[in-house]
Motif scaffolding. Structure first.
Motif, PDB file in Angstrom:
ATOM      1  N   PRO A   3       0.837  -1.205   0.000  1.00  0.00           N
ATOM      2  CA  PRO A   3       0.000   0.000   0.000  1.00  0.00           C
ATOM      3  C   PRO A   3       0.872   1.255   0.000  1.00  0.00           C
ATOM      4  O   PRO A   3       2.049   1.207   0.343  1.00  0.00           O
ATOM      5  CB  PRO A   3      -0.788  -0.097   1.304  1.00  0.00           C
ATOM      6  CG  PRO A   3      -0.567  -1.453   1.831  1.00  0.00           C
ATOM      7  CD  PRO A   3       0.661  -2.002   1.202  1.00  0.00           C
ATOM      8  N   ARG A   4       0.289   2.381  -0.398  1.00  0.00           N
ATOM      9  CA  ARG A   4       0.996   3.655  -0.445  1.00  0.00           C
ATOM     10  C   ARG A   4       0.629   4.506   0.761  1.00  0.00           C
ATOM     11  O   ARG A   4      -0.542   4.576   1.131  1.00  0.00           O
ATOM     12  CB  ARG A   4       0.572   4.469  -1.671  1.00  0.00           C
ATOM     13  CG  ARG A   4       1.242   4.099  -2.932  1.00  0.00           C
ATOM     14  CD  ARG A   4       0.894   5.061  -4.038  1.00  0.00           C
ATOM     15  NE  ARG A   4      -0.549   5.046  -4.299  1.00  0.00           N
ATOM     16  CZ  ARG A   4      -1.204   6.073  -4.814  1.00  0.00           C
ATOM     17  NH1 ARG A   4      -0.603   7.189  -5.091  1.00  0.00           N
ATOM     18  NH2 ARG A   4      -2.493   5.979  -5.029  1.00  0.00           N
ATOM     19  N   ASP A  20      -4.651   1.298  -0.598  1.00  0.00           N
ATOM     20  CA  ASP A  20      -4.417   0.001  -1.234  1.00  0.00           C
ATOM     21  C   ASP A  20      -4.725   0.167  -2.713  1.00  0.00           C
ATOM     22  O   ASP A  20      -5.885   0.302  -3.101  1.00  0.00           O
ATOM     23  CB  ASP A  20      -5.307  -1.055  -0.600  1.00  0.00           C
ATOM     24  CG  ASP A  20      -5.114  -2.424  -1.209  1.00  0.00           C
ATOM     25  OD1 ASP A  20      -4.202  -2.587  -2.060  1.00  0.00           O
ATOM     26  OD2 ASP A  20      -5.864  -3.343  -0.856  1.00  0.00           O
ATOM     27  N   ASP A  21      -3.688   0.192  -3.541  1.00  0.00           N
ATOM     28  CA  ASP A  21      -3.878   0.431  -4.978  1.00  0.00           C
ATOM     29  C   ASP A  21      -4.601  -0.708  -5.686  1.00  0.00           C
ATOM     30  O   ASP A  21      -5.247  -0.487  -6.708  1.00  0.00           O
ATOM     31  CB  ASP A  21      -2.532   0.672  -5.657  1.00  0.00           C
ATOM     32  CG  ASP A  21      -1.969   2.036  -5.345  1.00  0.00           C
ATOM     33  OD1 ASP A  21      -2.770   2.964  -5.135  1.00  0.00           O
ATOM     34  OD2 ASP A  21      -0.734   2.179  -5.302  1.00  0.00           O
ATOM     35  N   THR A  26      -9.037   3.493   0.522  1.00  0.00           N
ATOM     36  CA  THR A  26      -8.249   4.118   1.582  1.00  0.00           C
ATOM     37  C   THR A  26      -8.364   3.251   2.829  1.00  0.00           C
ATOM     38  O   THR A  26      -9.455   3.019   3.332  1.00  0.00           O
ATOM     39  CB  THR A  26      -8.760   5.540   1.875  1.00  0.00           C
ATOM     40  OG1 THR A  26      -8.630   6.322   0.689  1.00  0.00           O
ATOM     41  CG2 THR A  26      -7.969   6.183   2.997  1.00  0.00           C
ATOM     42  N   VAL A  27      -7.239   2.761   3.309  1.00  0.00           N
ATOM     43  CA  VAL A  27      -7.210   1.860   4.458  1.00  0.00           C
ATOM     44  C   VAL A  27      -7.199   2.648   5.764  1.00  0.00           C
ATOM     45  O   VAL A  27      -7.886   2.297   6.718  1.00  0.00           O
ATOM     46  CB  VAL A  27      -5.979   0.930   4.380  1.00  0.00           C
ATOM     47  CG1 VAL A  27      -5.927   0.006   5.572  1.00  0.00           C
ATOM     48  CG2 VAL A  27      -5.984   0.146   3.087  1.00  0.00           C
ATOM     49  N   ALA A  28      -6.412   3.722   5.799  1.00  0.00           N
ATOM     50  CA  ALA A  28      -6.316   4.555   6.997  1.00  0.00           C
ATOM     51  C   ALA A  28      -6.016   5.982   6.571  1.00  0.00           C
ATOM     52  O   ALA A  28      -5.405   6.201   5.520  1.00  0.00           O
ATOM     53  CB  ALA A  28      -5.210   4.045   7.914  1.00  0.00           C
ATOM     54  N   SER A  29      -6.449   6.932   7.375  1.00  0.00           N
ATOM     55  CA  SER A  29      -6.153   8.329   7.064  1.00  0.00           C
ATOM     56  C   SER A  29      -6.027   9.131   8.347  1.00  0.00           C
ATOM     57  O   SER A  29      -6.531   8.735   9.402  1.00  0.00           O
ATOM     58  CB  SER A  29      -7.252   8.932   6.179  1.00  0.00           C
ATOM     59  OG  SER A  29      -8.460   9.024   6.891  1.00  0.00           O
ATOM     60  N   ARG A  71       4.286  -2.366   6.199  1.00  0.00           N
ATOM     61  CA  ARG A  71       5.175  -1.923   5.116  1.00  0.00           C
ATOM     62  C   ARG A  71       4.367  -1.149   4.073  1.00  0.00           C
ATOM     63  O   ARG A  71       3.347  -1.634   3.598  1.00  0.00           O
ATOM     64  CB  ARG A  71       5.853  -3.124   4.455  1.00  0.00           C
ATOM     65  CG  ARG A  71       6.818  -3.841   5.376  1.00  0.00           C
ATOM     66  CD  ARG A  71       7.457  -5.032   4.712  1.00  0.00           C
ATOM     67  NE  ARG A  71       8.145  -4.690   3.477  1.00  0.00           N
ATOM     68  CZ  ARG A  71       9.441  -4.364   3.407  1.00  0.00           C
ATOM     69  NH1 ARG A  71      10.168  -4.318   4.486  1.00  0.00           N
ATOM     70  NH2 ARG A  71       9.984  -4.094   2.243  1.00  0.00           N
ATOM     71  N   VAL A  72       4.859   0.036   3.738  1.00  0.00           N
ATOM     72  CA  VAL A  72       4.187   0.888   2.757  1.00  0.00           C
ATOM     73  C   VAL A  72       5.218   1.484   1.808  1.00  0.00           C
ATOM     74  O   VAL A  72       6.422   1.411   2.044  1.00  0.00           O
ATOM     75  CB  VAL A  72       3.399   2.037   3.433  1.00  0.00           C
ATOM     76  CG1 VAL A  72       2.262   1.500   4.279  1.00  0.00           C
ATOM     77  CG2 VAL A  72       4.313   2.924   4.242  1.00  0.00           C
ATOM     78  N   VAL A  73       4.723   2.086   0.737  1.00  0.00           N
ATOM     79  CA  VAL A  73       5.543   2.874  -0.180  1.00  0.00           C
ATOM     80  C   VAL A  73       5.224   4.329   0.109  1.00  0.00           C
ATOM     81  O   VAL A  73       4.053   4.711   0.143  1.00  0.00           O
ATOM     82  CB  VAL A  73       5.216   2.526  -1.651  1.00  0.00           C
ATOM     83  CG1 VAL A  73       5.977   3.440  -2.598  1.00  0.00           C
ATOM     84  CG2 VAL A  73       5.521   1.075  -1.930  1.00  0.00           C
ATOM     85  N   PHE A  74       6.243   5.161   0.332  1.00  0.00           N
ATOM     86  CA  PHE A  74       6.018   6.569   0.670  1.00  0.00           C
ATOM     87  C   PHE A  74       5.806   7.373  -0.608  1.00  0.00           C
ATOM     88  O   PHE A  74       6.643   7.380  -1.498  1.00  0.00           O
ATOM     89  CB  PHE A  74       7.207   7.125   1.459  1.00  0.00           C
ATOM     90  CG  PHE A  74       6.973   8.501   2.013  1.00  0.00           C
ATOM     91  CD1 PHE A  74       6.061   8.684   3.036  1.00  0.00           C
ATOM     92  CD2 PHE A  74       7.651   9.590   1.512  1.00  0.00           C
ATOM     93  CE1 PHE A  74       5.834   9.954   3.559  1.00  0.00           C
ATOM     94  CE2 PHE A  74       7.437  10.852   2.029  1.00  0.00           C
ATOM     95  CZ  PHE A  74       6.525  11.040   3.050  1.00  0.00           C
ATOM     96  N   ASP A  75       4.661   8.029  -0.710  1.00  0.00           N
ATOM     97  CA  ASP A  75       4.306   8.861  -1.865  1.00  0.00           C
ATOM     98  C   ASP A  75       4.210  10.305  -1.387  1.00  0.00           C
ATOM     99  O   ASP A  75       3.273  10.677  -0.702  1.00  0.00           O
ATOM    100  CB  ASP A  75       2.967   8.384  -2.435  1.00  0.00           C
ATOM    101  CG  ASP A  75       2.490   9.211  -3.618  1.00  0.00           C
ATOM    102  OD1 ASP A  75       3.193  10.157  -4.013  1.00  0.00           O
ATOM    103  OD2 ASP A  75       1.408   8.897  -4.142  1.00  0.00           O
TER     104      ASP A  75
END
Length: 99
Positions: A3-4, A20-21, A26-29, A71-75
């Protein structure tokens, strides 16, 4: 695919989402505009300063981990990696997110 963690900043506020692409959901905000967060922030913590960005980084990391995402990808959404954008990333890493 991971996820990003997507961040956006305006002059007065800062926003972060874990997306989650694969499903487009949107999983969390977390954002500095949330009434619940404004109540617990200290007087000098606002979305437009570094302390506010650090607080949002910690909150988004906690919410993502609670949903089972470590684990995420930072955008950074095209923003330069410094100032409040870097503060969110550093705080999220310190709170347990990996990217």
């Amino acid at each position: 695919e991971r996820p990003r963690l997507r961040v956006f900043r305006s002059v007065a506020h800062i926003y972060a989402q874990v997306i989650d692409d694969m499903s487009g959901a949107t999983v969390a905000s977390a954002s500095s505009t949330e009434a619940d967060l404004k109540k617990v922030f200290a007087k000098d913590v606002r979305g437009g300063n570094l302390k506010g960005a650090q607080a949002i980084g910690e909150v988004i990391a906690k919410r993502a981990i609670d949903k089972g995402i470590k684990r995420v990808v930072f955008d950074r959404s095209g923003f330069l990696y410094h100032g409040r954008i870097r503060a969110i990333a550093d705080a999220a890493r310190k709170a347990g997110l990996e990217f």
